[in-house]
Design an enzyme around this catalytic site. Structure first.
Site, PDB file in Angstrom:
ATOM      1  N   CYS A 124      27.997   5.956  67.371  1.00  0.00           N
ATOM      2  CA  CYS A 124      29.004   5.166  68.087  1.00  0.00           C
ATOM      3  C   CYS A 124      29.316   5.735  69.466  1.00  0.00           C
ATOM      4  CB  CYS A 124      30.277   5.076  67.257  1.00  0.00           C
ATOM      5  SG  CYS A 124      30.016   4.326  65.646  1.00  0.00           S
ATOM      6  N   HIS A 259      36.047   4.097  71.942  1.00  0.00           N
ATOM      7  CA  HIS A 259      35.240   3.421  70.923  1.00  0.00           C
ATOM      8  C   HIS A 259      36.179   2.720  69.941  1.00  0.00           C
ATOM      9  CE1 HIS A 259      32.759   2.574  67.575  1.00  0.00           C
ATOM     10  NE2 HIS A 259      33.142   3.617  66.854  1.00  0.00           N
ATOM     11  N   ASN A 290      34.216  -2.833  64.247  1.00  0.00           N
ATOM     12  CA  ASN A 290      33.602  -1.641  64.844  1.00  0.00           C
ATOM     13  C   ASN A 290      32.126  -1.939  65.082  1.00  0.00           C
ATOM     14  OD1 ASN A 290      32.269   0.821  65.156  1.00  0.00           O
ATOM     15  ND2 ASN A 290      33.620   1.924  63.745  1.00  0.00           N
TER      16      ASN A 290
HETATM   17  O1  UT7 Z   1      32.730   4.493  64.235  1.00  0.00           O
HETATM   18  C1  UT7 Z   1      32.478   5.823  63.901  1.00  0.00           C
HETATM   19  C2  UT7 Z   1      33.722   6.577  63.614  1.00  0.00           C
HETATM   20  N1  UT7 Z   1      34.432   5.952  62.527  1.00  0.00           N
HETATM   21  C3  UT7 Z   1      35.745   6.087  62.407  1.00  0.00           C
HETATM   22  O2  UT7 Z   1      36.379   6.679  63.244  1.00  0.00           O
HETATM   23  C4  UT7 Z   1      36.405   5.503  61.180  1.00  0.00           C
HETATM   24  C5  UT7 Z   1      37.475   6.456  60.659  1.00  0.00           C
HETATM   25  N2  UT7 Z   1      38.057   6.060  59.394  1.00  0.00           N
HETATM   26  C6  UT7 Z   1      38.850   4.974  59.219  1.00  0.00           C
HETATM   27  O3  UT7 Z   1      39.005   4.184  60.112  1.00  0.00           O
HETATM   28  C7  UT7 Z   1      39.583   4.810  57.910  1.00  0.00           C
HETATM   29  O4  UT7 Z   1      39.355   5.965  57.123  1.00  0.00           O
HETATM   30  C8  UT7 Z   1      39.199   3.545  57.112  1.00  0.00           C
HETATM   31  C9  UT7 Z   1      39.697   2.316  57.825  1.00  0.00           C
HETATM   32  C10 UT7 Z   1      37.686   3.494  56.946  1.00  0.00           C
HETATM   33  C11 UT7 Z   1      39.858   3.586  55.724  1.00  0.00           C
HETATM   34  O5  UT7 Z   1      41.267   3.655  55.873  1.00  0.00           O
HETATM   35  P1  UT7 Z   1      42.119   4.827  55.193  1.00  0.00           P
HETATM   36  O6  UT7 Z   1      43.522   4.552  55.480  1.00  0.00           O
HETATM   37  O7  UT7 Z   1      41.554   6.133  55.639  1.00  0.00           O
HETATM   38  O8  UT7 Z   1      41.858   4.586  53.650  1.00  0.00           O
HETATM   39  P2  UT7 Z   1      41.592   5.661  52.511  1.00  0.00           P
HETATM   40  O9  UT7 Z   1      40.143   5.774  52.288  1.00  0.00           O
HETATM   41  O10 UT7 Z   1      42.377   6.920  52.775  1.00  0.00           O
HETATM   42  O11 UT7 Z   1      42.275   4.943  51.266  1.00  0.00           O
HETATM   43  C12 UT7 Z   1      43.693   4.746  51.194  1.00  0.00           C
HETATM   44  C13 UT7 Z   1      43.981   3.893  49.962  1.00  0.00           C
HETATM   45  C14 UT7 Z   1      43.374   4.421  48.680  1.00  0.00           C
HETATM   46  O12 UT7 Z   1      44.212   4.043  47.609  1.00  0.00           O
HETATM   47  P3  UT7 Z   1      45.257   5.065  46.947  1.00  0.00           P
HETATM   48  O13 UT7 Z   1      44.435   6.230  46.460  1.00  0.00           O
HETATM   49  O14 UT7 Z   1      46.193   5.441  48.040  1.00  0.00           O
HETATM   50  O15 UT7 Z   1      45.892   4.273  45.847  1.00  0.00           O
HETATM   51  C15 UT7 Z   1      42.076   3.684  48.566  1.00  0.00           C
HETATM   52  O16 UT7 Z   1      41.616   3.562  47.262  1.00  0.00           O
HETATM   53  O17 UT7 Z   1      43.429   2.595  50.142  1.00  0.00           O
HETATM   54  C16 UT7 Z   1      42.449   2.335  49.127  1.00  0.00           C
HETATM   55  N3  UT7 Z   1      41.334   1.656  49.763  1.00  0.00           N
HETATM   56  C17 UT7 Z   1      41.283   0.332  49.906  1.00  0.00           C
HETATM   57  N4  UT7 Z   1      42.140  -0.640  49.546  1.00  0.00           N
HETATM   58  C18 UT7 Z   1      41.800  -1.896  49.850  1.00  0.00           C
HETATM   59  C19 UT7 Z   1      40.216   2.195  50.310  1.00  0.00           C
HETATM   60  N5  UT7 Z   1      39.442   1.229  50.820  1.00  0.00           N
HETATM   61  C20 UT7 Z   1      40.074   0.073  50.588  1.00  0.00           C
HETATM   62  C21 UT7 Z   1      39.773  -1.255  50.864  1.00  0.00           C
HETATM   63  N6  UT7 Z   1      40.659  -2.206  50.490  1.00  0.00           N
HETATM   64  N7  UT7 Z   1      38.649  -1.621  51.515  1.00  0.00           N
END
Ligand code: UT7
Length: 334
Positions: A124, A259, A290
């Protein structure tokens, strides 16, 4: 006997972006459609990433065709003839053929068939890497005009059933023309890598596995929260370094164009930098998702075409992603 010194090229005072063009695939995909394959919701995707729609390319829309369309528009905007392009640098992580590179085909299709042409693999952050190389090559006198392109068909390399990535990525392309300028319009690049953490954004298999067994098509996986923490710390740091290197204060910025990885990363970096109210902050992620190496030129074009940032204003660009790698520079908008 001492050999004579070699002749070398004569440098230019500076380089700048002369024009921009983009290609957005026709098909707009809403969160509801993505949620048909993963356990998620429109509300969760909007809240955690800011994304409302993304575009997925069709069969006829490839990394090469999208790059070509964006490049033709960038040349027209710059008022530069294709024959004047002496190099094409194409940043992409989703061109599926190992050989040949995509850039020579793009050069041929736009009518710059004799240009030097190569692909840049920096995830990216690819667009910012390619832009830095173009600036250096123009200033050294090695090339005249360079087309710098980011083009991605991320829908080819993601798993639509992976809850961690399926909603995040989108497809598209953006291109800029870089040429010589009396007044420098591309500031010094601040770049680097952290390869120890290469597994944080990586394919989950190799093509060899697919050849030697019935292993599935390798797809991109991401340790989202780890990457998120790295990005929210690193983006403000390298932003400040790029501003210092260019001799620009954050309050002088007409635009901040990081980005487009996640709207929360954009907002947290904008806040950490203490941007002035007049600085436009790119939020193309809302409509485009993205788009990896294409996200910065797509977001730049969106700000310019909406009149949110002026031609001639300073913009801070920050690329970051798979590698891990990052690259940032201040530019003058075309
Ligand atoms: O482009 C290259 C660089 N990339 C980036 O910079 C991306 C960086 N990362 C992110 O943008 C974020 O980590 C994401 C948008 C990918 C994910 O968001 P997050 O807030 O970090 O989610 P998480 O993985 O920490 O999950 C939080 C909660 C969890 O539930 P509990 O354990 O709190 O009950 C997950 O199970 O959200 C749940 N979860 C979802 N819920 C609904 C994880 N993925 C999903 C989903 N839909 N798709």
């Amino acid at each position: 006997m001492t050999a004579n010194a070699l002749r070398t090229t004569r440098g230019q005072a500076g380089s700048r972006i002369l024009g921009i063009g983009v290609y957005r695939p026709a098909r707009v995909v809403g969160n509801e459609e993505v949620c048909a394959r993963i356990d998620s919701s429109d509300a969760w995707i909007r809240r955690r990433s800011g994304i409302v729609t993304r575009r997925f390319a069709g069969d006829e829309e490839t990394v090469i065709t999208m790059a070509t369309e964006a490049s033709v528009k960038a040349l027209a905007h710059a008022g530069v003839d294709a024959a004047a392009v002496s190099m094409v640098l194409l940043a992409s992580m989703s061109h599926l053929e190992q050989a040949p590179a995509a850039a020579p085909q793009v050069a041929h299709l736009i009518g710059s068939g004799a240009a030097a042409a190569t692909d840049i693999g920096a995830g990216c952050a690819g667009f910012c890497h390619a832009l830095a190389l173009a600036d250096s090559l123009v200033r050294s006198g090695s090339v005249g005009h360079v087309l710098v392109v980011g083009s991605e068909k991320m829908s080819d390399i993601i798993d639509p059933e992976d809850r961690g990535t399926a909603f995040l990525f989108g497809d598209g392309a953006g291109a800029v023309v870089v040429g010589p300028a009396e007044t420098p319009g591309i500031g010094p690049v601040v770049w680097g890598s952290d390869g120890e953490r290469h597994r944080l954004i990586a394919h989950d298999g190799s093509w060899r596995d697919t050849r030697d067994s019935s292993a599935p098509w390798p797809v991109l996986r991401m340790a989202g929260p780890d990457v998120f923490r790295w990005a929210t710390r690193r983006v403000p740091e390298v932003s400040r370094q790029a501003l210092d290197a260019a001799g620009i204060d954050a309050t002088d910025l007409a635009a901040f164009i990081p980005h487009q990885a996640n709207a929360r990363i954009v907002d947290s970096a904008a806040k950490a930098l203490g941007l002035a109210p007049h600085t436009a902050v790119a939020r193309d992620i809302v409509e485009s998702g993205n788009t990896s190496a294409a996200s910065i030129p797509l977001a730049m074009d969106s700000l310019l075409s909406q009149g949110a940032a002026p031609s001639g204003g300073h913009a801070l660009l920050v690329g970051f992603g798979a590698g891990l790698v990052h690259a940032a520079q201040v530019v003058t908008l075309p």
